[in-house]
Scaffold this active site. Structure first.
Site, mmCIF file in Angstrom:
data_model
loop_
_atom_site.group_PDB
_atom_site.id
_atom_site.type_symbol
_atom_site.label_atom_id
_atom_site.label_comp_id
_atom_site.label_asym_id
_atom_site.label_seq_id
_atom_site.Cartn_x
_atom_site.Cartn_y
_atom_site.Cartn_z
ATOM 1 N N LYS A 141 1.021 -1.206 -0.099
ATOM 2 C CA LYS A 141 0.076 -0.082 -0.007
ATOM 3 C C LYS A 141 0.719 1.136 0.007
ATOM 4 C CE LYS A 141 -3.821 2.147 2.707
ATOM 5 N NZ LYS A 141 -4.479 2.117 3.960
ATOM 6 N N SER A 177 -9.224 2.320 3.141
ATOM 7 C CA SER A 177 -8.631 2.871 2.209
ATOM 8 C C SER A 177 -7.401 2.114 1.421
ATOM 9 C CB SER A 177 -7.735 3.910 3.105
ATOM 10 O OG SER A 177 -6.723 3.196 3.926
ATOM 11 N N SER A 236 -9.539 -0.024 7.434
ATOM 12 C CA SER A 236 -8.812 -0.127 6.074
ATOM 13 C C SER A 236 -8.523 -1.241 5.424
ATOM 14 C CB SER A 236 -7.814 1.057 5.871
ATOM 15 O OG SER A 236 -8.438 2.242 5.819
HETATM 16 N N1 GLN Z 1 -12.546 4.616 6.702
HETATM 17 C C1 GLN Z 1 -11.857 5.037 7.893
HETATM 18 C C2 GLN Z 1 -11.157 6.393 7.672
HETATM 19 O O1 GLN Z 1 -11.851 6.976 6.820
HETATM 20 C C3 GLN Z 1 -10.686 4.218 8.381
HETATM 21 C C4 GLN Z 1 -9.540 4.474 7.323
HETATM 22 C C5 GLN Z 1 -8.567 3.673 7.673
HETATM 23 O O2 GLN Z 1 -8.604 2.536 8.705
HETATM 24 N N2 GLN Z 1 -7.359 3.844 7.468
HETATM 25 O O3 GLN Z 1 -11.011 6.849 8.499
#
Ligand code: GLN
Length: 503
Positions: free
Chosen positions: A84, A159, A183
């Site tokens: 990632k 994400s 994420s």
């Molecule tokens: N969707 C969550 C956010 O927008 C989690 C994102 C993540 O785990 N990096 O913060």
């Protein structure tokens, strides 16, 4: 050419060790599949074909030498993986999905990446992410939205959506992601792969671009729990470069995945929290998750209804703590220390122009929310209060793990949504995280794995994957892997593949 769509990471490992397959052949097959499918999926932000092939040749030398000397190489030697783009790989761009890091090339490997390299892993490239990992769909990436391989009009989740899509389409047999509020688990669920969010402190965060430092975890995607366990046990462990990483022994997960006869989960107590089966959850998701819980029971587990009474506060607590930490972490991106710089007359103009032009809307929203929550006069009311409620959420888990060994729940209230449906409604997007945020707030590990499809008759596509989440006590990833592996031993959801050509 090996058929990438049918073999697991563990199977590749055996073929590589025996010499039936070379790392170069496997890496070339991955690169060819990326060439063929990634124009539709846009899972990758950067590819390193030459570097990957050079690493593959080196891995082949290691494998040949090991066969001659009779040594056993690491099980990941010669295996191509994707990383990632919020995780630093020396010499490859690390944009974090942001224009503010456009063209930034870090000179060092994240510890997780260094450990993979030491094991002989081939780093194929960097995968797409919501900007600074803030999002649930990859739509917040400054470099375009990745597509769900099961239906390219839908998001892969986020994400870490690029990593999940890449593994789901078997562009690579595994990938690293990060999970601050879901994420890894949510995109794993949306794409029909297995994803592990380790215990906070289990995997070093050194070289991970910081979002919410008290929540951030580096973890892995793979087709199966056994494969994910192999990557996890390679990257986990204490690191002097991350003071929050913990020095506890890591089991050799690779050796424990032999399917036993009888009831492999006998004596495993599975808690089903009533707060996770709420109104608004897509009926097919609830049905599939309940069927998977019944399957765990058939494997010998005892099922107990439990309560995590503060669950409803996880969302507001997370959306105070994560932006507050983000607002502090992202202060370092000023156009001076990293990445490109916009012109300006004074120093302040340079900061203002660089941050104003190069941060996306969601990142700016969170910096403002976080700065507000931390500001004098509001700190106690918002950030301080959120920390207190976070303690209550943690205690819910401590109480629950006094009664049960793992907690089973949905990963997300819905299956993968269409690109664009939540773009103008941040609250609807935040609601996608309701079931994943509590584990981050409590610091406990969670695994997401496929348990079915939403067989909606109106969907000509034959349904989208549904994931189930198992959460465990701190540092008990082994129990999560064992339960998911037992489930995958008697079901085949994790082996299903999207139709090709992709729709
Ligand atoms: N969707 C969550 C956010 O927008 C989690 C994102 C993540 O785990 N990096 O913060």
């Amino acid at each position: 050419m090996p058929d990438l769509t049918t073999l697991s990471l563990t199977q590749y490992s055996h073929l590589l060790h025996s010499g039936e397959l070379s790392s170069r052949e496997l890496t070339e097959a991955c690169l060819a599949r990326i060439d063929a499918l990634d124009p539709d999926l846009q899972a990758f932000l950067h590819l390193d074909p030459e570097g990957a092939l050079a690493q593959a040749d080196a891995a082949d030398q290691t494998l040949i030498a090991a066969r001659k000397s009779g040594e056993t190489p690491h099980l990941l030697t010669g295996i191509p993986l994707a990383i990632k783009d919020v995780i630093s790989v020396a010499g490859l761009p690390c944009t974090s999905g942001s224009k503010i890091l456009e063209g930034f090339v870090p000179p060092f490997d994240a510890t997780a990446v260094a450990r993979l390299r030491a094991a002989g892993v081939i780093i194929v490239g960097k995968t797409n992410t919501d900007e600074f990992a803030m999002g649930s769909s990859t739509e917040n990436s400054a470099y375009g939205t990745s597509r769900n391989p099961w239906d390219t009009s839908r998001v892969p989740g986020g994400s870490s959506g690029g990593s999940a899509a890449a593994v789901a389409a078997r562009l690579v047999p595994g990938a690293l992601g990060s999970d601050t509020g879901g994420s890894i688990r949510q995109p794993a669920s949306f794409c029909g792969v297995t994803g592990i969010k380790p215990t906070y402190g289990r995997v070093s965060r050194y070289g991970l671009v910081a979002y919410g430092s008290s929540l951030d975890c580096v973890g892995a995607f793979a087709p199966s729990a056994a494969d994910a366990a192999l990557i996890f046990s390679t990257i986990a462990g204490h690191d002097p470069l991350d003071a929050t990483s913990v020095a506890l022994p890591i089991e050799n997960h690779a050796s424990r995945f032999t399917h036993q006869e009888g009831a492999p989960l006998s004596s495993l107590r599975v808690g089903v929290p009533k707060e996770y089966f709420i109104e608004g959850i897509q009926p097919a998701v609830e049905t599939a998750v309940r069927a998977a819980i019944a399957q765990l029971q058939a494997l010998g587990a005892e099922i107990h209804e439990i309560s995590l009474p503060h669950t409803e506060y996880a969302l507001p607590v997370y959306y105070l703590i994560a932006p507050a930490e983000a607002s502090a972490n992202l202060a370092r991106f000023d156009g001076v220390r990293y990445g490109p710089r916009e012109a300006g007359e004074t120093m302040w103009d340079v900061f203002f122009n660089t941050r104003g032009e190069r941060f996306g809307a969601e990142v700016k929203r969170r910096i403002m929310l976080g700065t507000y929550a931390l500001s004098a006069g509001y700190y106690d009311a918002y950030y301080g209060q959120a920390q207190k409620v976070r303690t209550l959420i943690k205690r819910d888990f401590e109480t629950a793990f006094g009664q049960v060994d793992v907690i089973a729940a949905p990963v997300a209230p819905t299956t993968a949504f269409k690109i664009g449906v939540h773009s103008n409604d941040p609250l609807a997007m935040y609601l996608e995280d309701v079931f994943t945020l509590p584990a981050n707030l409590a610091g406990v590990p969670g695994i997401s794995f496929p348990v079915g499809f939403d067989g909606d008759a109106q969907q000509e596509l034959g349904g989208l994957p549904i994931g189930m989440q198992l959460m465990g006590p701190h540092f008990r990833e082994d129990v999560l892997f064992r339960a998911a592996d037992a489930y995958q031993g008697v079901t085949d959801w994790h082996t299903r593949m999207p139709d090709e050509p992709l729709k």
